[in-house]
Design an enzyme around this catalytic site. Structure first.
Site, PDB file in Angstrom:
ATOM      1  N   THR A   1      32.974  42.680  41.959  1.00  0.00           N
ATOM      2  CA  THR A   1      31.774  42.736  41.112  1.00  0.00           C
ATOM      3  C   THR A   1      30.502  42.380  41.881  1.00  0.00           C
ATOM      4  O   THR A   1      30.498  41.449  42.683  1.00  0.00           O
ATOM      5  CB  THR A   1      31.952  41.768  39.916  1.00  0.00           C
ATOM      6  OG1 THR A   1      33.196  42.064  39.279  1.00  0.00           O
ATOM      7  CG2 THR A   1      30.821  41.895  38.916  1.00  0.00           C
TER       8      THR A   1
ATOM      9  N   GLY B   1      24.728  44.581  40.302  1.00  0.00           N
ATOM     10  CA  GLY B   1      24.471  45.903  39.715  1.00  0.00           C
ATOM     11  C   GLY B   1      25.723  46.734  39.519  1.00  0.00           C
ATOM     12  O   GLY B   1      25.628  47.939  39.264  1.00  0.00           O
ATOM     13  N   ALA B   2      26.904  46.147  39.683  1.00  0.00           N
ATOM     14  CA  ALA B   2      28.145  46.927  39.578  1.00  0.00           C
ATOM     15  C   ALA B   2      29.286  46.047  39.073  1.00  0.00           C
ATOM     16  O   ALA B   2      29.863  45.265  39.820  1.00  0.00           O
ATOM     17  CB  ALA B   2      28.521  47.512  40.943  1.00  0.00           C
TER      18      ALA B   2
ATOM     19  N   GLU C   1      46.869  43.046  37.771  1.00  0.00           N
ATOM     20  CA  GLU C   1      45.794  42.098  37.439  1.00  0.00           C
ATOM     21  C   GLU C   1      45.620  42.018  35.920  1.00  0.00           C
ATOM     22  O   GLU C   1      45.464  40.949  35.342  1.00  0.00           O
ATOM     23  CB  GLU C   1      44.491  42.555  38.108  1.00  0.00           C
ATOM     24  CG  GLU C   1      43.281  41.749  37.657  1.00  0.00           C
ATOM     25  CD  GLU C   1      42.036  41.993  38.503  1.00  0.00           C
ATOM     26  OE1 GLU C   1      42.136  42.614  39.578  1.00  0.00           O
ATOM     27  OE2 GLU C   1      40.959  41.542  38.070  1.00  0.00           O
TER      28      GLU C   1
ATOM     29  N   LEU D   1      41.051  25.021  11.810  1.00  0.00           N
ATOM     30  CA  LEU D   1      41.945  24.088  11.118  1.00  0.00           C
ATOM     31  C   LEU D   1      41.777  22.645  11.601  1.00  0.00           C
ATOM     32  O   LEU D   1      42.295  21.718  10.988  1.00  0.00           O
ATOM     33  CB  LEU D   1      43.407  24.548  11.274  1.00  0.00           C
ATOM     34  CG  LEU D   1      43.739  25.874  10.579  1.00  0.00           C
ATOM     35  CD1 LEU D   1      45.172  26.289  10.868  1.00  0.00           C
ATOM     36  CD2 LEU D   1      43.499  25.787   9.067  1.00  0.00           C
TER      37      LEU D   1
ATOM     38  N   GLY E   1      35.736  19.497  12.076  1.00  0.00           N
ATOM     39  CA  GLY E   1      34.730  19.045  13.054  1.00  0.00           C
ATOM     40  C   GLY E   1      35.352  18.596  14.362  1.00  0.00           C
ATOM     41  O   GLY E   1      34.729  18.725  15.432  1.00  0.00           O
TER      42      GLY E   1
ATOM     43  N   GLY F   1      38.382  41.138  34.577  1.00  0.00           N
ATOM     44  CA  GLY F   1      39.490  42.080  34.802  1.00  0.00           C
ATOM     45  C   GLY F   1      39.258  43.400  34.083  1.00  0.00           C
ATOM     46  O   GLY F   1      40.164  44.238  33.998  1.00  0.00           O
TER      47      GLY F   1
HETATM   48  C1  LIG Z   1      34.430  33.753  34.776  1.00  0.00           C
HETATM   49  C2  LIG Z   1      34.446  35.085  35.441  1.00  0.00           C
HETATM   50  C3  LIG Z   1      35.260  35.284  36.552  1.00  0.00           C
HETATM   51  C4  LIG Z   1      35.258  36.507  37.218  1.00  0.00           C
HETATM   52  N1  LIG Z   1      35.996  36.652  38.373  1.00  0.00           N
HETATM   53  C5  LIG Z   1      35.831  37.772  39.128  1.00  0.00           C
HETATM   54  C6  LIG Z   1      36.427  37.868  40.420  1.00  0.00           C
HETATM   55  O1  LIG Z   1      37.150  36.964  40.869  1.00  0.00           O
HETATM   56  N2  LIG Z   1      36.205  38.981  41.161  1.00  0.00           N
HETATM   57  C7  LIG Z   1      35.415  40.012  40.701  1.00  0.00           C
HETATM   58  O2  LIG Z   1      35.248  40.978  41.420  1.00  0.00           O
HETATM   59  N3  LIG Z   1      34.831  39.947  39.475  1.00  0.00           N
HETATM   60  C8  LIG Z   1      35.012  38.848  38.685  1.00  0.00           C
HETATM   61  N4  LIG Z   1      34.403  38.763  37.453  1.00  0.00           N
HETATM   62  C9  LIG Z   1      33.581  39.871  36.998  1.00  0.00           C
HETATM   63  C10 LIG Z   1      34.127  40.640  35.802  1.00  0.00           C
HETATM   64  O3  LIG Z   1      35.254  41.389  36.169  1.00  0.00           O
HETATM   65  C11 LIG Z   1      32.974  41.481  35.240  1.00  0.00           C
HETATM   66  O4  LIG Z   1      32.055  40.578  34.660  1.00  0.00           O
HETATM   67  C12 LIG Z   1      33.431  42.516  34.231  1.00  0.00           C
HETATM   68  O5  LIG Z   1      34.183  43.528  34.861  1.00  0.00           O
HETATM   69  C13 LIG Z   1      32.254  43.183  33.484  1.00  0.00           C
HETATM   70  O6  LIG Z   1      31.245  43.616  34.360  1.00  0.00           O
HETATM   71  P1  LIG Z   1      29.715  43.181  34.091  1.00  0.00           P
HETATM   72  O7  LIG Z   1      29.677  41.710  33.924  1.00  0.00           O
HETATM   73  O8  LIG Z   1      28.865  43.780  35.137  1.00  0.00           O
HETATM   74  O9  LIG Z   1      29.366  43.820  32.689  1.00  0.00           O
HETATM   75  P2  LIG Z   1      28.731  45.287  32.426  1.00  0.00           P
HETATM   76  O10 LIG Z   1      29.518  46.290  33.165  1.00  0.00           O
HETATM   77  O11 LIG Z   1      27.275  45.199  32.686  1.00  0.00           O
HETATM   78  O12 LIG Z   1      28.987  45.462  30.862  1.00  0.00           O
HETATM   79  C14 LIG Z   1      28.025  45.113  29.846  1.00  0.00           C
HETATM   80  C15 LIG Z   1      28.548  45.645  28.512  1.00  0.00           C
HETATM   81  O13 LIG Z   1      28.625  47.082  28.575  1.00  0.00           O
HETATM   82  C16 LIG Z   1      29.909  47.508  28.185  1.00  0.00           C
HETATM   83  N5  LIG Z   1      30.299  48.717  28.928  1.00  0.00           N
HETATM   84  C17 LIG Z   1      30.207  48.934  30.258  1.00  0.00           C
HETATM   85  N6  LIG Z   1      30.706  50.148  30.558  1.00  0.00           N
HETATM   86  C18 LIG Z   1      31.121  50.705  29.391  1.00  0.00           C
HETATM   87  C19 LIG Z   1      31.724  51.930  29.022  1.00  0.00           C
HETATM   88  N7  LIG Z   1      32.035  52.859  29.938  1.00  0.00           N
HETATM   89  N8  LIG Z   1      31.992  52.170  27.707  1.00  0.00           N
HETATM   90  C20 LIG Z   1      31.717  51.232  26.768  1.00  0.00           C
HETATM   91  N9  LIG Z   1      31.137  50.026  27.059  1.00  0.00           N
HETATM   92  C21 LIG Z   1      30.850  49.785  28.340  1.00  0.00           C
HETATM   93  C22 LIG Z   1      30.825  46.343  28.573  1.00  0.00           C
HETATM   94  O14 LIG Z   1      32.046  46.408  27.846  1.00  0.00           O
HETATM   95  C23 LIG Z   1      29.972  45.166  28.160  1.00  0.00           C
HETATM   96  O15 LIG Z   1      30.085  44.932  26.787  1.00  0.00           O
HETATM   97  C24 LIG Z   1      34.442  37.569  36.750  1.00  0.00           C
HETATM   98  C25 LIG Z   1      33.646  37.373  35.607  1.00  0.00           C
HETATM   99  C26 LIG Z   1      33.629  36.153  34.962  1.00  0.00           C
HETATM  100  C27 LIG Z   1      32.715  35.970  33.777  1.00  0.00           C
END
Ligand SMILES: Cc1cc2nc3c(=O)[nH]c(=O)nc-3n(C[C@H](O)[C@H](O)[C@H](O)COP(=O)(O)OP(=O)(O)OC[C@H]3O[C@@H](n4cnc5c(N)ncnc54)[C@H](O)[C@@H]3O)c2cc1C
Length: 388
Positions: free
Chosen positions: A133, A136-137, A250, A345, A348, A371
């Protein structure tokens, strides 16, 4: 836990002993410290070494590569036990180390890469992370902008990653970067980055709303130089296909985390409602409580069977991307629902951090996001149904 019919009697007895000794390890080595680790925002590195010494890390990595060489059920049992006990924050990073990174090395790594990393990971001397991640991706992984340019017998990597589990603690980062930025998904390659390499730096440990014991970070690469043999498998342009092939495990392991987290939340609630009194009777006596618990128990049992079927398919090498997505979708939504109903359940007290149910609830939320989000899981399931 459902019976593991495919295991021999001996292996089943070994798994029971393994689980018992893990429970004891949790009692003495995790439970007394967990609140402190949540406050610190990460577990100590030494916890990995202590787990490695007991055979709790990378359990299904073959002995030839320095692992315990157990069936995959043993590795999943670690996630099951820790999730049920409410250590979801630690599980988030641990499953990256145990279940997500080793298959990349086993399936695509060269012998030298496996020999270098896997024994150290199994001992807990090297902690692994995976960096896909970027700011921007996320869902749209193809949009990643980190680049890796060949320079003699090195690659020079520039860019950044965000939300990386184990970001503060990691020694190995499996990093997705573009070796050919003009080639779209075909230009993506994976690198095994030793985090002591010049040009690698860690941002701060990000503050989250849950999973407090797990460190999650931004990582930066400024002219990060890695030797050419850090390219996973030695061939450029394979990264996207490799990630797509490994994402089913994964997603399944997140399903395992979810269903056993839900089971833990339910167990804690069954205990609580029998003790708590209101209107002269135990909260357990209200019909609403009984129906809520009965429905949650039914949901968890069905979900457990679904996840178990996925584990069986994985073991046979037949877990499809659509099936893994459906499991992750169903299990993570189930955990969110069950944790929320259970917290209610507690009244508070459920909102108080000192009651473990609050931790189940906050830890659950991200399972519908990391994931691959629930929406993306639905897209993948739909693609399986409709062909595109
Ligand atoms: C605590 C935590 C741990 C993580 N650990 C890792 C890690 O170890 N390695 C790693 O690489 N990443 C990791 N991530 C990243 C995680 O996998 C991404 O946050 C996730 O894949 C979503 O990407 P984004 O945050 O950019 O959301 P975005 O892609 O910006 O999504 C924003 C919204 O748009 C929706 N959306 C996007 N595309 C579509 C579509 N085609 N159709 C419908 N809805 C869509 C999404 O469902 C979401 O509701 C982690 C994230 C968190 C919060």
């Amino acid at each position: 836990m459902l019976p593991n019919h495919h295991l021999s009697d001996d292996a089943r007895a070994d798994l029971a002993l393994f689980t018992e000794s893990l429970e004891r390890f949790c009692d003495t080595e995790i439970e007394p410290h967990y609140r402190d680790w949540e406050r610190a925002g990460q577990v100590p590195r030494s916890l990995f070494a202590r787990m490695g010494a007991q055979g709790f890390l990378c359990a299904d990595v073959p002995e030839a590569w320095g692992g315990p060489g157990a069936p995959v059920d043993f590795s999943f049992a670690v996630v099951e036990v820790l999730s049920r006990r409410g250590y979801g924050g630690f599980v988030g990073g641990l499953q990256v180390h145990n279940d997500i990174v080793p298959p990349y090395l086993l399936h695509y790594g060269t012998d030298a890469q496996r020999r270098h990393w896997l024994p150290r990971m199994a001992r807990g001397d090297a902690i692994a992370a995976i960096g896909m991640t970027e700011p921007g991706a996320g869902s749209d992984l193809k949009a990643l902008r980190t680049t890796a340019r060949r320079d003699g017998d090195h690659y020079v990597i520039n860019g950044s990653k965000i939300f990386i589990s184990n970001g503060q603690n990691c020694d190995l980062l499996v990093l997705a970067a573009k070796t050919d930025p003009a080639a779209g998904a075909k230009g993506v390659s994976l690198f095994l980055v030793d985090t002591t390499a010049p040009g690698f730096s860690r941002g701060r440990n990000l503050e989250k709303i849950g999973q407090h014991a797990g460190d999650t970070s931004e990582l930066f690469f400024n002219d990060l130089r890695v030797p050419a043999d850090a390219l996973l498998g030695g061939t450029e342009g394979q990264g996207f296909v490799q990630m797509m092939r490994e994402l089913p495990r994964e997603r399944l392991i997140i399903g395992v985390q979810a269903v056993h987290g839900a089971r833990g939340a339910l167990d804690a609630t069954v205990r609580y409602v029998q003790e708590r009194q209101a209107f002269g009777q135990a909260v357990a006596q209200f019909q609403n409580t009984r129906f809520t618990l009965a429905q949650a128990a039914t949901d968890v049992a069905a979900c457990e069977a679904f996840v178990r079927a996925g584990t069986e398919a994985l073991r046979r090498g037949e877990l499809s991307p659509e099936a893994a997505s459906a499991i992750k979708l169903h299990a993570s939504e189930c955990m969110g629902r069950v944790a929320d109903q259970c917290l209610q359940l507690f009244g508070g007290y459920g909102y108080m951090a000192e009651y473990p149910i609050s931790r189940f609830w906050t830890d659950a939320r991200v399972l519908r996001i990391y994931g691959g989000t629930s929406e993306v899981m639905k897209e993948l399931v739909a693609r399986g149904l409709l062909g595109r």
